[in-house]
Motif scaffolding. Structure first.
Motif, PDB file in Angstrom:
ATOM      1  N   ILE A 224       1.122  -1.023  -0.237  1.00 10.21           N
ATOM      2  CA  ILE A 224       0.227  -0.283  -0.277  1.00 10.21           C
ATOM      3  C   ILE A 224       0.663   1.234   0.428  1.00 10.21           C
ATOM      4  O   ILE A 224       0.520   2.032  -0.684  1.00 10.21           O
ATOM      5  N   PHE A 225       1.741   1.136   0.587  1.00 13.12           N
ATOM      6  CA  PHE A 225       3.048   2.221   0.452  1.00 13.12           C
ATOM      7  C   PHE A 225       3.686   2.998  -0.457  1.00 13.12           C
ATOM      8  O   PHE A 225       3.339   4.310  -0.843  1.00 13.12           O
ATOM      9  N   ASP A 226       3.982   1.425  -1.286  1.00 13.26           N
ATOM     10  CA  ASP A 226       3.963   1.763  -3.031  1.00 13.26           C
ATOM     11  C   ASP A 226       2.634   2.534  -3.712  1.00 13.26           C
ATOM     12  O   ASP A 226       2.952   3.181  -5.004  1.00 13.26           O
ATOM     13  N   ALA A 227       1.655   1.779  -3.694  1.00 13.37           N
ATOM     14  CA  ALA A 227       0.418   2.310  -4.169  1.00 13.37           C
ATOM     15  C   ALA A 227       0.482   3.965  -4.014  1.00 13.37           C
ATOM     16  O   ALA A 227       0.128   4.280  -4.529  1.00 13.37           O
ATOM     17  N   THR A 228       0.576   3.589  -2.574  1.00 13.54           N
ATOM     18  CA  THR A 228       0.032   5.318  -2.777  1.00 13.54           C
ATOM     19  C   THR A 228       0.975   6.318  -2.802  1.00 13.54           C
ATOM     20  O   THR A 228       0.629   7.338  -3.247  1.00 13.54           O
ATOM     21  N   MET A 229       2.426   5.799  -2.711  1.00 21.12           N
ATOM     22  CA  MET A 229       3.064   6.928  -3.455  1.00 21.12           C
ATOM     23  C   MET A 229       3.152   7.189  -5.068  1.00 21.12           C
ATOM     24  O   MET A 229       4.094   8.362  -5.662  1.00 21.12           O
ATOM     25  N   TYR A 230       3.146   5.979  -5.529  1.00 25.85           N
ATOM     26  CA  TYR A 230       2.428   6.219  -6.899  1.00 25.85           C
ATOM     27  C   TYR A 230       1.404   7.370  -7.161  1.00 25.85           C
ATOM     28  O   TYR A 230       2.035   8.367  -7.903  1.00 25.85           O
ATOM     29  N   LEU A 231       0.544   7.298  -6.652  1.00 24.84           N
ATOM     30  CA  LEU A 231      -0.664   8.155  -6.988  1.00 24.84           C
ATOM     31  C   LEU A 231       0.556   9.918  -6.454  1.00 24.84           C
ATOM     32  O   LEU A 231      -0.257  10.136  -6.899  1.00 24.84           O
ATOM     33  N   LEU A 232       0.731  10.163  -5.617  1.00 24.58           N
ATOM     34  CA  LEU A 232       0.611  10.641  -4.527  1.00 24.58           C
ATOM     35  C   LEU A 232       1.831  11.842  -5.129  1.00 24.58           C
ATOM     36  O   LEU A 232       2.463  13.280  -5.769  1.00 24.58           O
ATOM     37  N   ASN A 233       2.539  10.397  -6.302  1.00 29.92           N
ATOM     38  CA  ASN A 233       4.177  11.241  -7.518  1.00 29.92           C
ATOM     39  C   ASN A 233       2.967  11.707  -8.589  1.00 29.92           C
ATOM     40  O   ASN A 233       3.886  12.546  -9.273  1.00 29.92           O
ATOM     41  N   LYS A 234       2.286  11.438  -8.509  1.00 33.66           N
ATOM     42  CA  LYS A 234       1.565  11.749  -9.678  1.00 33.66           C
ATOM     43  C   LYS A 234       0.459  13.650  -9.376  1.00 33.66           C
ATOM     44  O   LYS A 234      -0.153  13.849 -10.754  1.00 33.66           O
ATOM     45  N   GLY A 235       0.757  13.768  -8.546  1.00 36.00           N
ATOM     46  CA  GLY A 235      -0.081  14.762  -7.789  1.00 36.00           C
ATOM     47  C   GLY A 235      -1.368  14.999  -7.489  1.00 36.00           C
ATOM     48  O   GLY A 235      -2.392  15.681  -7.901  1.00 36.00           O
TER      49      GLY A 235
END
Length: 337
Positions: free
Chosen positions: A172-183
């Motif tokens: 979930i950390f990786d999935a959340t970071m993916y979206l956060l990095n996309k703005g």
């Protein structure tokens, strides 16, 4: 009494012991091919067994050992898409290994769960698979220690039973970071039963990603008891009609994500332009949704195969040797993000 005479009657290990000149326990150890019997005594017993054409009573031996050839599978709710798929796979693998699976639903009830452990202690099954639990590892130790038990999903230490689990927090950390990095910074988080260790681990991953990016997560966007397509539809409808602005969501399953997709289409919310959705489990439903769902592979097949290999070996060897294996989830990118 001669060997020829005994051949005409039902022979037991007392007869073999008397004719071999050894104790009954020595005969039992020879028949079970156990160590700590001298070669001389083993040869004496085997000679008498051969002369009498003695065949051990397998049913009586099974009764003495209290073996059932059954493996219990403890599951909270078979209506849950993930658990129904998992139990189906585990049941098939049990059959392939020559064991009968017996499924116990607990409905997330601690007392019903404890009743299953009582069956294990009474040896109504040879081993038990835990797919989820509301008990801590220390609590479980009082019920399952020295029995043949393996757990999947929950990240226990593995001191009292074998553990096969996904690194839920990192997934979930990786999935959340993916979206956060996309703005995509205003995110929701879904769980089915937030009290279980696996769901707590997922929430920690969600929060940790926000902390690493220096972004505050909105506690009001952490949703509990969301497990089905219908739950996803209802949650989507309430979110898209509500005053809170939300840009994306990490769901607990592909079924919840599919429900969110339906409600977004009904409310004319464009995915992923206006709203991003990530599922969990990489269920085939994620491929047929519109658009196809970004999801997390849960490594169910590999985890289940390893678990069944482990517990059946413990049962056959009659040795409770515990192991732990942690699997890494994989973010599978599709068109919903």
């Amino acid at each position: 009494m001669s060997i020829l005479y005994l051949r005409c009657f039902m022979v037991n290990i007392y007869d073999i012991a008397r004719l071999s000149g050894v104790s009954k326990s020595t005969v039992s150890r020879v028949i079970a091919n156990q160590p700590y019997v001298s070669e001389e005594k083993r040869n004496k017993v085997n000679k008498v067994i051969e002369e009498l054409n003695y065949k051990p009573n397998s049913l009586a031996r099974q009764f003495r050992k209290k073996q059932t050839n059954c493996i219990g599978i403890l599951v909270p709710d078979l209506d849950h898409p993930y658990f129904s798929q998992l139990v189906g796979m585990l049941s098939l693998r049990c059959h392939e290994k020559g064991f009968k699976p017996v499924v116990y639903q607990t409905f997330f009830n601690r007392e019903l769960e404890k009743e299953v452990y009582a069956k294990l202690q009474n040896r109504e099954m040879d081993g038990l698979i835990l797919t989820s639990t509301l008990l801590t590892e220390e609590e479980l130790s009082t019920y399952v220690e020295n029995h043949f038990v393996a757990a999947c999903n929950e990240d226990f230490e593995g001191k009292y039973f074998s553990v096969f689990c996904l690194n839920e927090e990192k997934a979930i950390f990786d999935a959340t970071m993916y979206l956060l990095n996309k703005g995509v910074t205003t995110l929701g988080f879904c769980s089915d039963n937030l009290h279980t260790p696996s769901q707590q681990a997922r929430l920690r991953g969600f929060i940790s990603a926000h902390e690493q990016k220096g972004i505050n997560y909105n506690e009001s966007l952490v949703f509990k008891q969301i497990a089905t397509i219908e739950d996803g539809i209802q949650l989507g409808q309430s979110l898209f009609e509500g005053p809170v602005r939300i840009e994306g969501i990490i769901t607990g399953s592909d079924f919840v994500a599919a429900g969110m997709l339906k409600s977004s289409a009904e409310k004319h919310i464009r995915v992923p332009t206006n709203f991003s959705i990530i599922g969990f489990d990489d269920h085939p439903i994620s491929l047929v949704s519109t658009p196809p769902l970004t999801t997390i592979c849960n490594q169910m097949q590999e985890m289940g195969n390893d678990l069944i290999d482990c517990i059946t070996k413990m049962i056959k060897d009659q040795q409770a040797i515990y192991t732990k294996k942690v699997y890494e989830g994989k973010l599978i990118l599709r068109q919903s993000t």
